[in-house]
Scaffold this motif. Structure first.
Motif, short mmCIF file in Angstrom:
data_model
loop_
_atom_site.label_atom_id
_atom_site.label_comp_id
_atom_site.label_asym_id
_atom_site.label_seq_id
_atom_site.Cartn_x
_atom_site.Cartn_y
_atom_site.Cartn_z
N THR A 165 0.70 -1.42 0.14
CA THR A 165 -0.05 0.00 0.09
C THR A 165 0.73 1.26 0.11
O THR A 165 0.64 2.28 -0.75
CB THR A 165 -0.85 0.12 1.18
OG1 THR A 165 -1.93 -1.01 1.22
CG2 THR A 165 -1.80 1.10 1.13
N THR A 168 2.07 2.54 -3.37
CA THR A 168 1.17 2.90 -4.34
C THR A 168 1.20 4.60 -4.20
O THR A 168 0.57 5.10 -5.25
CB THR A 168 -0.22 2.51 -4.32
OG1 THR A 168 -0.73 2.61 -2.90
CG2 THR A 168 -0.33 1.01 -4.51
N GLY A 169 1.60 5.29 -3.29
CA GLY A 169 1.54 6.52 -2.99
C GLY A 169 1.49 7.16 -1.77
O GLY A 169 0.46 6.47 -0.95
N SER A 172 -2.33 8.15 -0.72
CA SER A 172 -3.36 7.27 -0.24
C SER A 172 -2.96 6.59 1.06
O SER A 172 -3.86 6.21 1.73
CB SER A 172 -3.25 6.22 -1.34
OG SER A 172 -2.02 5.60 -1.60
N SER A 344 9.44 5.47 -8.84
CA SER A 344 8.64 4.77 -9.53
C SER A 344 7.82 6.00 -10.40
O SER A 344 7.35 7.05 -9.90
CB SER A 344 7.20 4.29 -8.81
OG SER A 344 6.07 3.87 -9.50
N ARG A 346 5.09 5.94 -12.15
CA ARG A 346 3.81 5.79 -11.74
C ARG A 346 3.24 6.46 -10.76
O ARG A 346 2.26 7.47 -10.52
CB ARG A 346 3.34 4.37 -12.02
CG ARG A 346 1.65 4.23 -11.89
CD ARG A 346 1.37 2.55 -11.83
NE ARG A 346 -0.09 2.62 -11.94
CZ ARG A 346 -0.78 1.47 -11.97
NH1 ARG A 346 -0.04 0.24 -12.27
NH2 ARG A 346 -2.05 1.24 -11.82
N TYR A 347 3.93 6.24 -9.57
CA TYR A 347 3.42 6.46 -8.38
C TYR A 347 4.37 7.60 -7.71
O TYR A 347 3.86 8.35 -6.61
CB TYR A 347 3.54 5.42 -7.28
CG TYR A 347 2.41 4.27 -7.45
CD1 TYR A 347 1.24 4.34 -7.76
CD2 TYR A 347 3.22 3.00 -8.08
CE1 TYR A 347 0.49 3.19 -8.07
CE2 TYR A 347 2.39 1.95 -8.41
CZ TYR A 347 1.03 1.97 -8.34
OH TYR A 347 0.25 0.94 -8.71
N THR A 349 6.98 7.69 -5.92
CA THR A 349 7.43 7.23 -4.62
C THR A 349 8.89 6.22 -4.73
O THR A 349 9.06 5.66 -5.76
CB THR A 349 6.65 6.20 -3.95
OG1 THR A 349 6.16 5.14 -4.44
CG2 THR A 349 5.19 7.16 -3.73
N ALA A 351 9.56 3.15 -5.00
CA ALA A 351 8.88 2.04 -4.62
C ALA A 351 9.87 0.63 -4.30
O ALA A 351 9.42 0.03 -3.56
CB ALA A 351 8.13 1.64 -5.81
#
Length: 502
Positions: A165, A168-169, A172, A344, A346-347, A349, A351
């Motif tokens: 979790t 993913t960011g 969130s 990442s 995409r996120y 972060t 990752a």
């Protein structure tokens, strides 16, 4: 011998950047989850009471004083140089890169140890809930919330989930933690408030008298255990490159710290009103569940246990997040390998680093199985982490005192706040750590892996510190990191200009 310097990574062509998406409330959620008031109250109060007796309010207030000076140092340093590495960068720049690296390193090692112990705490809470629901056996195995092996196995499953979790960011993750915090605090405040009003044991002002604590050694150990309870407020500063305004990190850290003080005082008074000293000490990691059962019948009595489980889950995730950011900052400076600074696309972060932190915590949790009882593992971990956290806090406060020493000549009041108070806080923590280390050394004449063996309790934090200097030597002479020439962290100036331009 060539005079050519190794290539610098201070201004790399493609500098990895974290996504700026957080506000002050997100920072509070992360810091409060990392501090984990419900876990500290549910487990830490029983451990601390075993040292200081019925003087929990006194020790929590006394420990708050140096921590307040440390918080002031963090806030002031963050205003002039917000950096995901915080203490690692600040100490390296103001004192020496060797000590700066060591601060970053011991924080990493301490959090990994904390994650390992919180993994077992999470598993214990889940097994206790299973017992309350009538599930006492799985196949031929009797479920035991006090078994390190069983609680670790269950907790590892949760740790893997929250690590994914966190990948993913951070936004969130902060929202999840905020939701868990609201439930925790409502339950904790409700039960503690009810306990203060209805508890059978008389309230006593002696609870607030530190001079009635049994011995100087008990006072020192109690203070470091309490420092451990406050540990985590600085997590707000590890996301200072992901907040929209760097000053929000300072606000979040300070608000969290005062909130924790209120929660710890509320919890310590309530526990001592409801439970006897023998009950408080004897139930250890199951203290909050026992507290709930004394105040209510099922299913309401399960609410504090559910809050403890939520707190442990949130603190697992909150532990992964700031550690990955600290290692991200160290990797940018080439003091750690490049894998930790991969962001990442995409996120936004780190990752890969986040997943590796989770994997390391799982490995340490498995190694901790050599201590069979959960209560003993908690005591050993808390003592070790308390010493290295006190050292990290003290060095960061001294870095602030050195950096802002000119204020003593320019503005006496500001100088006292920026230099004198952090220095006094640092000396207090260093003195406590040194005294406690000496008491551990003199309390035993042989070594064994046991939570009541002084040499084991001393060797564990010493090993954490020694490994930091070995890793620093590798970073300096093998990785040839530019950090060891200046102590300055990558991208230190850009956030500073952003902060001062607002």
């Amino acid at each position: 011998m060539s005079d050519q310097q190794p290539p610098s990574v201070v201004d790399p062509p493609a500098r990895p950047e974290l996504r700026k998406s957080l506000g002050v409330l997100d920072g509070i959620a992360i810091a409060a989850s990392s501090t984990a008031a419900t876990t500290s109250i549910g487990i830490g109060l029983g451990v601390t009471a075993g040292v200081v007796g019925l003087h929990l309010p006194a020790i929590m207030l006394l420990a708050f004083l140096p921590i307040l000076g440390i918080a002031g140092a963090y806030s002031r340093l963050n205003k002039v140089e917000p950096n995901a590495g915080n203490g690692y960068v600040w100490v390296g720049r103001s004192l020496t890169p060797w000590l700066g690296f060591m601060v970053g390193w011991v924080n990493i090692v301490a959090v990994v140890a904390f994650l390992a112990y919180t993994t077992a705490v999470t598993g214990s809470a889940l097994l206790q809930l299973a017992g309350d629901a009538g599930l006492h056996r799985v196949g031929g195995l009797a479920l035991d919330p006090g078994s390190t092996a069983q609680t670790t196995a269950v907790g590892i499953v949760v740790l893997v989930a929250v690590t994914l979790t966190a990948v993913t960011g951070i936004r969130s993750a902060a929202r999840l933690q905020a939701g868990l915090l609201v439930f925790e605090y409502v339950v904790l405040i409700g039960f503690c408030g009810y306990g203060i009003v209805t508890g059978p044991h008389d309230f006593s002002l002696s609870w607030f008298d530190p001079f009635e604590i049994p011995s100087a050694t008990a006072l020192a150990q109690g203070l470091l255990l309490s420092v451990f309870c406050y540990w985590g407020f600085e997590s707000a500063f590890t996301v200072n490159e992901e907040v929209r305004d760097p000053r929000d990190a300072s606000r979040a850290g300070t608000i969290t710290l005062f909130t924790m003080l209120g929660m710890f005082l509320l919890g310590s008074i309530a526990f001592q009103r409801v439970l006897s000293e023998k009950e408080l000490v004897g139930h250890g990691p199951e203290g909050l569940a026992f507290f709930g059962e004394r105040l209510a019948s099922q299913p309401w009595a399960a609410l504090p246990l559910i809050a403890l489980m939520f707190s442990a889950v949130a603190s697992l995730q909150a532990g992964v997040i700031p550690t990955a950011r600290g290692m991200f900052a160290m990797s940018r400076d080439r003091t750690l390998g490049p894998v930790w600074s991969k962001v990442s696309p995409r996120y936004g972060t780190p990752a890969v680093g986040t997943m590796l932190i989770g994997a390391l915590a799982v490995a340490v949790a498995v190694l901790a199985l050599v201590i069979p009882r959960l209560a003993d593992m908690i005591m050993a971990t808390v003592n070790a982490v308390g010493i290295v956290v006190a050292l990290s806090y003290a060095l960061t406060a001294l870095a602030a005192a050195v950096r802002f020493r000119a204020l003593l000549r320019e503005d006496l009041w500001q100088g006292v706040r920026a230099v004198v108070l952090p220095t006094l806080s640092a000396l207090a923590l260093l003195g406590l750590g040194g005294y406690l280390g000496w008491s551990f050394y003199t309390s035993a004449d042989h070594f064994e892996v046991s939570a009541d063996n002084g040499w084991f309790l001393l060797l564990t934090p010493l090993a954490m510190i020694a490994s930091g200097f070995m890793a620093a030597a590798w970073a300096k002479w093998v990785r040839r990191s530019p950090y060891f020439r200046t102590g300055k962290g990558t991208d230190a100036d850009a956030p500073r200009l952003l902060a001062t331009s607002r």
